[in-house]
Design an enzyme around this catalytic site. Sequence first.
Site, PDB file in Angstrom:
ATOM      1  N   ASN A   9      21.010 -41.140 -29.903  1.00  0.00           N
ATOM      2  CA  ASN A   9      22.316 -41.116 -29.252  1.00  0.00           C
ATOM      3  C   ASN A   9      23.086 -39.953 -29.861  1.00  0.00           C
ATOM      4  O   ASN A   9      23.575 -40.061 -30.982  1.00  0.00           O
ATOM      5  CB  ASN A   9      23.047 -42.446 -29.482  1.00  0.00           C
ATOM      6  N   LYS A  11      25.850 -38.773 -29.012  1.00  0.00           N
ATOM      7  CA  LYS A  11      27.313 -38.930 -28.924  1.00  0.00           C
ATOM      8  C   LYS A  11      27.927 -37.609 -28.432  1.00  0.00           C
ATOM      9  O   LYS A  11      27.304 -36.933 -27.618  1.00  0.00           O
ATOM     10  CB  LYS A  11      27.879 -39.416 -30.263  1.00  0.00           C
ATOM     11  N   HIS A  97      28.287 -49.423 -25.958  1.00  0.00           N
ATOM     12  CA  HIS A  97      28.280 -48.961 -27.355  1.00  0.00           C
ATOM     13  C   HIS A  97      29.593 -49.359 -28.021  1.00  0.00           C
ATOM     14  O   HIS A  97      30.648 -49.358 -27.377  1.00  0.00           O
ATOM     15  CB  HIS A  97      28.088 -47.443 -27.398  1.00  0.00           C
ATOM     16  N   GLU A  99      31.522 -47.805 -29.833  1.00  0.00           N
ATOM     17  CA  GLU A  99      32.587 -46.797 -29.725  1.00  0.00           C
ATOM     18  C   GLU A  99      33.279 -46.885 -28.365  1.00  0.00           C
ATOM     19  O   GLU A  99      34.478 -46.635 -28.254  1.00  0.00           O
ATOM     20  CB  GLU A  99      31.995 -45.400 -29.987  1.00  0.00           C
ATOM     21  N   GLU A 169      23.573 -53.194 -32.901  1.00  0.00           N
ATOM     22  CA  GLU A 169      24.147 -52.181 -33.792  1.00  0.00           C
ATOM     23  C   GLU A 169      25.343 -52.783 -34.523  1.00  0.00           C
ATOM     24  O   GLU A 169      26.454 -52.799 -33.969  1.00  0.00           O
ATOM     25  CB  GLU A 169      24.623 -50.970 -32.981  1.00  0.00           C
ATOM     26  N   GLY A 175      27.216 -44.910 -38.653  1.00  0.00           N
ATOM     27  CA  GLY A 175      27.798 -43.700 -39.219  1.00  0.00           C
ATOM     28  C   GLY A 175      28.296 -43.858 -40.650  1.00  0.00           C
ATOM     29  O   GLY A 175      28.992 -42.999 -41.169  1.00  0.00           O
ATOM     30  N   SER A 215      22.822 -46.281 -38.956  1.00  0.00           N
ATOM     31  CA  SER A 215      22.318 -45.540 -40.118  1.00  0.00           C
ATOM     32  C   SER A 215      20.790 -45.605 -40.258  1.00  0.00           C
ATOM     33  O   SER A 215      20.275 -45.690 -41.371  1.00  0.00           O
ATOM     34  CB  SER A 215      23.012 -46.004 -41.405  1.00  0.00           C
TER      35      SER A 215
HETATM   36  P1  13P Z   1      24.273 -43.722 -36.799  1.00  0.00           P
HETATM   37  O1  13P Z   1      22.777 -43.675 -36.715  1.00  0.00           O
HETATM   38  O2  13P Z   1      24.914 -42.371 -36.960  1.00  0.00           O
HETATM   39  O3  13P Z   1      24.734 -44.741 -37.770  1.00  0.00           O
HETATM   40  O4  13P Z   1      24.783 -44.208 -35.343  1.00  0.00           O
HETATM   41  C1  13P Z   1      24.205 -45.299 -34.759  1.00  0.00           C
HETATM   42  C2  13P Z   1      24.637 -45.372 -33.365  1.00  0.00           C
HETATM   43  O5  13P Z   1      25.808 -45.562 -33.079  1.00  0.00           O
HETATM   44  C3  13P Z   1      23.630 -45.170 -32.315  1.00  0.00           C
HETATM   45  O6  13P Z   1      24.108 -45.535 -31.074  1.00  0.00           O
END
Ligand code: 13P
Length: 253
Positions: A9, A11, A97, A99, A169, A175, A215
């Site tokens: 992803n 982003k 997601h 976010e 997740e 992150g 992560s």
């Molecule tokens: P990270 O791998 O940067 O923690 O992000 C995970 C994520 O949000 C994947 O959709």
Amino acid sequence: MRQKIVAGNWKMNKTLEEAKILTAEVMGMVADEVKGNTSVVLCVPSPYLLPLKNQLGNSSVKIGAQNCSEHDWGAYTGEISALMLKSMEIPYVILGHSERRQYFGEDGKLLAKKIDKALAASLTPIFCCGEPLEIREAGTHEKLVKQQVEEALFHLSTDALKKIVIAYEPVWAIGTGKTATSQQAQDMHAVIRMHLASKYGEQVASEISILYGGSVKADNAQELFSCPDVDGGLVGGASLKSREFVDIVKGMK
Ligand code: 13P
């Protein structure tokens, strides 16, 4: 046998030039790593979907979007519909997601509509669920994740559900560099699968791929992916570096 998936992803990252370079590197390196039952997917920013899909051509690496609208067409400035993705032959779309939930107010009711639109357009939704830190600390994480799954998916027919990929997740692991332990991931994946079984039966639940996200790195992927109910990963930051991402794919043995 369940489909194994490692999805990146990206982003809101990379210029077009950088995106093309990353795609070329992943495509070049991953070829030998993709085993029969493993799919590798790059979920990229919307403006790059078509150029990168064309770049990938017949490669074993597939392309995915990061969101779609709950509407088909019309006066929704800035939105992208599932039918548009279908018209570009984009096979995957991430929905729900954390976010999107956190910054764009997406809730279960809206996500149920988006899931319907994605399925109607023959896309494979990668549906995300996961609890924030305060819920984990309060010990109500299983309840919340079951509720997220229920709200967005439990209206689906059995045939429709079978087309869904779920990504667990935990928000506190996204992150932050703080990965869930493989035990925490396995426990929640088993809870999700049992919850699916309670509505759709064990056979159907056993066919749904459940990915872990938060992560994921080259040095923890193999352990996470070896858990019996973890069918792959949804990778954020580490998918922005080709070597690291391909090493994660290699963790899927
Ligand atoms: P990270 O791998 O940067 O923690 O992000 C995970 C994520 O949000 C994947 O959709």
